[in-house]
Design a protein around this motif. Sequence first.
Motif, PDB file in Angstrom:
ATOM      1  N   LYS A   1       0.828  -1.212   0.000  1.00  0.00           N
ATOM      2  CA  LYS A   1       0.000   0.000   0.000  1.00  0.00           C
ATOM      3  C   LYS A   1       0.861   1.261   0.000  1.00  0.00           C
ATOM      4  CE  LYS A   1      -4.094  -1.995   2.239  1.00  0.00           C
ATOM      5  NZ  LYS A   1      -5.031  -1.920   3.393  1.00  0.00           N
ATOM      6  N   ASP A   2       2.097   1.148   0.495  1.00  0.00           N
ATOM      7  CA  ASP A   2       2.972   2.312   0.534  1.00  0.00           C
ATOM      8  C   ASP A   2       3.407   2.755  -0.861  1.00  0.00           C
ATOM      9  OD1 ASP A   2       4.384  -0.084   0.262  1.00  0.00           O
ATOM     10  OD2 ASP A   2       6.215   0.770   1.087  1.00  0.00           O
ATOM     11  N   GLU A   3       3.147   1.943  -1.878  1.00  0.00           N
ATOM     12  CA  GLU A   3       3.471   2.312  -3.256  1.00  0.00           C
ATOM     13  C   GLU A   3       2.325   3.037  -3.954  1.00  0.00           C
ATOM     14  OE1 GLU A   3       5.835  -0.627  -5.623  1.00  0.00           O
ATOM     15  OE2 GLU A   3       5.168  -2.007  -4.063  1.00  0.00           O
ATOM     16  N   ALA A   4       1.165   3.107  -3.310  1.00  0.00           N
ATOM     17  CA  ALA A   4      -0.038   3.589  -3.984  1.00  0.00           C
ATOM     18  C   ALA A   4      -0.008   5.081  -4.284  1.00  0.00           C
ATOM     19  CB  ALA A   4      -1.268   3.251  -3.141  1.00  0.00           C
ATOM     20  N   GLY A   5       0.664   5.880  -3.445  1.00  0.00           N
ATOM     21  CA  GLY A   5       0.678   7.325  -3.642  1.00  0.00           C
ATOM     22  C   GLY A   5       1.441   7.719  -4.888  1.00  0.00           C
ATOM     23  N   LEU A   6       0.850   8.589  -5.725  1.00  0.00           N
ATOM     24  CA  LEU A   6       1.473   9.002  -6.975  1.00  0.00           C
ATOM     25  C   LEU A   6       2.378  10.214  -6.756  1.00  0.00           C
ATOM     26  CD1 LEU A   6      -1.476   8.657  -9.526  1.00  0.00           C
ATOM     27  CD2 LEU A   6       0.337   7.014  -8.994  1.00  0.00           C
ATOM     28  N   ASP A   7       3.562  10.150  -7.325  1.00  0.00           N
ATOM     29  CA  ASP A   7       4.508  11.256  -7.282  1.00  0.00           C
ATOM     30  C   ASP A   7       4.402  12.003  -8.607  1.00  0.00           C
ATOM     31  OD1 ASP A   7       6.632  13.009  -7.204  1.00  0.00           O
ATOM     32  OD2 ASP A   7       8.039  11.554  -6.369  1.00  0.00           O
ATOM     33  N   TRP A   8       3.794  13.168  -8.576  1.00  0.00           N
ATOM     34  CA  TRP A   8       3.498  13.907  -9.803  1.00  0.00           C
ATOM     35  C   TRP A   8       4.738  14.446 -10.495  1.00  0.00           C
ATOM     36  CZ3 TRP A   8      -1.083  12.896 -11.559  1.00  0.00           C
ATOM     37  CH2 TRP A   8      -2.081  12.516 -10.641  1.00  0.00           C
ATOM     38  N   ARG A   9       5.889  14.299  -9.870  1.00  0.00           N
ATOM     39  CA  ARG A   9       7.134  14.710 -10.512  1.00  0.00           C
ATOM     40  C   ARG A   9       7.614  13.685 -11.535  1.00  0.00           C
ATOM     41  NH1 ARG A   9       9.553  15.954  -4.600  1.00  0.00           N
ATOM     42  NH2 ARG A   9       8.530  13.909  -4.377  1.00  0.00           N
ATOM     43  N   LEU A  10       7.029  12.500 -11.518  1.00  0.00           N
ATOM     44  CA  LEU A  10       7.393  11.455 -12.467  1.00  0.00           C
ATOM     45  C   LEU A  10       6.706  11.695 -13.818  1.00  0.00           C
ATOM     46  CD1 LEU A  10       7.083   8.330 -10.147  1.00  0.00           C
ATOM     47  CD2 LEU A  10       9.185   9.474 -10.879  1.00  0.00           C
ATOM     48  N   PRO A  11       7.210  11.089 -14.903  1.00  0.00           N
ATOM     49  CA  PRO A  11       6.572  11.240 -16.217  1.00  0.00           C
ATOM     50  C   PRO A  11       5.150  10.686 -16.226  1.00  0.00           C
ATOM     51  CG  PRO A  11       8.790  10.351 -16.436  1.00  0.00           C
ATOM     52  CD  PRO A  11       8.468  10.312 -14.966  1.00  0.00           C
ATOM     53  N   ALA A  12       4.305  11.301 -17.037  1.00  0.00           N
ATOM     54  CA  ALA A  12       2.898  10.891 -17.116  1.00  0.00           C
ATOM     55  C   ALA A  12       2.752   9.443 -17.560  1.00  0.00           C
ATOM     56  CB  ALA A  12       2.147  11.813 -18.068  1.00  0.00           C
ATOM     57  N   ALA A  13       3.597   9.001 -18.498  1.00  0.00           N
ATOM     58  CA  ALA A  13       3.500   7.617 -18.974  1.00  0.00           C
ATOM     59  C   ALA A  13       3.748   6.628 -17.838  1.00  0.00           C
ATOM     60  CB  ALA A  13       4.492   7.384 -20.106  1.00  0.00           C
ATOM     61  N   MET A  14       4.681   6.941 -16.957  1.00  0.00           N
ATOM     62  CA  MET A  14       4.975   6.068 -15.828  1.00  0.00           C
ATOM     63  C   MET A  14       3.811   6.050 -14.838  1.00  0.00           C
ATOM     64  SD  MET A  14       8.250   6.185 -13.229  1.00  0.00           S
ATOM     65  CE  MET A  14       9.384   5.913 -14.599  1.00  0.00           C
ATOM     66  N   LEU A  15       3.216   7.198 -14.603  1.00  0.00           N
ATOM     67  CA  LEU A  15       2.087   7.265 -13.666  1.00  0.00           C
ATOM     68  C   LEU A  15       0.854   6.561 -14.240  1.00  0.00           C
ATOM     69  CD1 LEU A  15       2.405  10.900 -12.244  1.00  0.00           C
ATOM     70  CD2 LEU A  15       3.185   8.744 -11.247  1.00  0.00           C
ATOM     71  N   ALA A  16       0.631   6.683 -15.539  1.00  0.00           N
ATOM     72  CA  ALA A  16      -0.500   5.983 -16.159  1.00  0.00           C
ATOM     73  C   ALA A  16      -0.328   4.476 -16.017  1.00  0.00           C
ATOM     74  CB  ALA A  16      -0.601   6.368 -17.634  1.00  0.00           C
TER      75      ALA A  16
ATOM     76  N   SER B   1      -5.441  24.505  -8.952  1.00  0.00           N
ATOM     77  CA  SER B   1      -5.228  23.839  -7.674  1.00  0.00           C
ATOM     78  C   SER B   1      -4.287  22.663  -7.885  1.00  0.00           C
ATOM     79  CB  SER B   1      -6.549  23.386  -7.071  1.00  0.00           C
ATOM     80  OG  SER B   1      -7.267  22.570  -7.968  1.00  0.00           O
ATOM     81  N   ARG B   2      -3.626  22.214  -6.801  1.00  0.00           N
ATOM     82  CA  ARG B   2      -2.571  21.204  -6.964  1.00  0.00           C
ATOM     83  C   ARG B   2      -2.803  19.998  -6.056  1.00  0.00           C
ATOM     84  NH1 ARG B   2       3.384  23.426  -6.594  1.00  0.00           N
ATOM     85  NH2 ARG B   2       3.795  21.322  -7.425  1.00  0.00           N
ATOM     86  N   CYS B   3      -2.516  18.831  -6.609  1.00  0.00           N
ATOM     87  CA  CYS B   3      -2.487  17.615  -5.803  1.00  0.00           C
ATOM     88  C   CYS B   3      -1.202  17.629  -4.996  1.00  0.00           C
ATOM     89  CB  CYS B   3      -2.503  16.379  -6.708  1.00  0.00           C
ATOM     90  SG  CYS B   3      -3.977  16.208  -7.723  1.00  0.00           S
ATOM     91  N   ALA B   4      -1.283  17.093  -3.789  1.00  0.00           N
ATOM     92  CA  ALA B   4      -0.121  17.098  -2.898  1.00  0.00           C
ATOM     93  C   ALA B   4       0.971  16.200  -3.450  1.00  0.00           C
ATOM     94  CB  ALA B   4      -0.541  16.633  -1.507  1.00  0.00           C
ATOM     95  N   LEU B   5       2.229  16.607  -3.206  1.00  0.00           N
ATOM     96  CA  LEU B   5       3.380  15.796  -3.557  1.00  0.00           C
ATOM     97  C   LEU B   5       3.799  14.965  -2.373  1.00  0.00           C
ATOM     98  CD1 LEU B   5       5.526  18.429  -5.511  1.00  0.00           C
ATOM     99  CD2 LEU B   5       4.103  16.613  -6.476  1.00  0.00           C
TER     100      LEU B   5
END
Length: 308
Positions: free
Chosen positions: A203-218, A301-305
Amino acid sequence: MKLIFAGTPEFAAQALQAIIAAGHEVALVLTQPDRAAGRGMVLRASPVKGLALAAGIEVLQPQTLKDAATQERIRAIAAEVIVVAAYGLILPQAVLEVPRLGCLNIHASLLPRWRGAAPIQRAIMAGDAETGICIMQMDAGLDTGPVLLCGRLPIDRSDTAASLHDKLARLGARLIVEALAGLPLTAQPQAETGVTYAAKIGKDEAGLDWRLPAAMLAARVRAFNPFPGACCALGGDLFKLWRADAVEGTGLPGEILSADREGLVIACGDGALRVTELQKAGGKRLSAAQFLAGTRLLPGSRCALPTT
């Protein structure tokens, strides 16, 4: 053929069903102990246990396979082979040596790539173009044994862990029946190069880091559907993102670029993520259009990092 089957989830249940349908004698089923699940934390049997009981097959649910009594029960069956699929317990050497034709594992990757617990999710996360099923002769290592039979499967850009799981479960069920019919088969040692390990998803991997590329987050959104669900925080609320794709866009990482019926577009380190299905904590899974009809999200507005 007389055999023992060891498995727990739906992936394994499909293989067991195919083995029964092929006419093999499943003399014993090993599966994980019943687990508490749901809001009421009620004990629930595994899919494999439910299928075995319905078929009139003896079920054994040991906490470990290292105790003498369990090993003696396994030896008493005098099975020609033990088939293992997503069982969840390590087979000690004393058990591996019991059946005349050895122990066969149905592994959901193209070995030696993605040995370990979460090969389906890790393949999606890595952007692999294909995956597959390997029927492997088990040894004392972690998915290190020689391969008897292999089937390949392309990974579609729309595949989630759930949809890819279902495809691989069907392929695994077909291949294990084919392998059993052809025993003994020539075993091919795994290559010494290209080894990767698929650690269990936490579960600790679930949070998205918006600094990563969009393709990786998708890819992570797809890999974490249905578990644990990709998460982000916005305005103090927690959201799970269930469907998303990478699109063009520029902004500060986590910044909402647009919010309309087409989706919620959030800037990433490279490109942007268009979210088309999401869920607010305590709410239902909704399309972006349904969600935005009841929740106003303003561009800018921004999602938290992540804090770490």
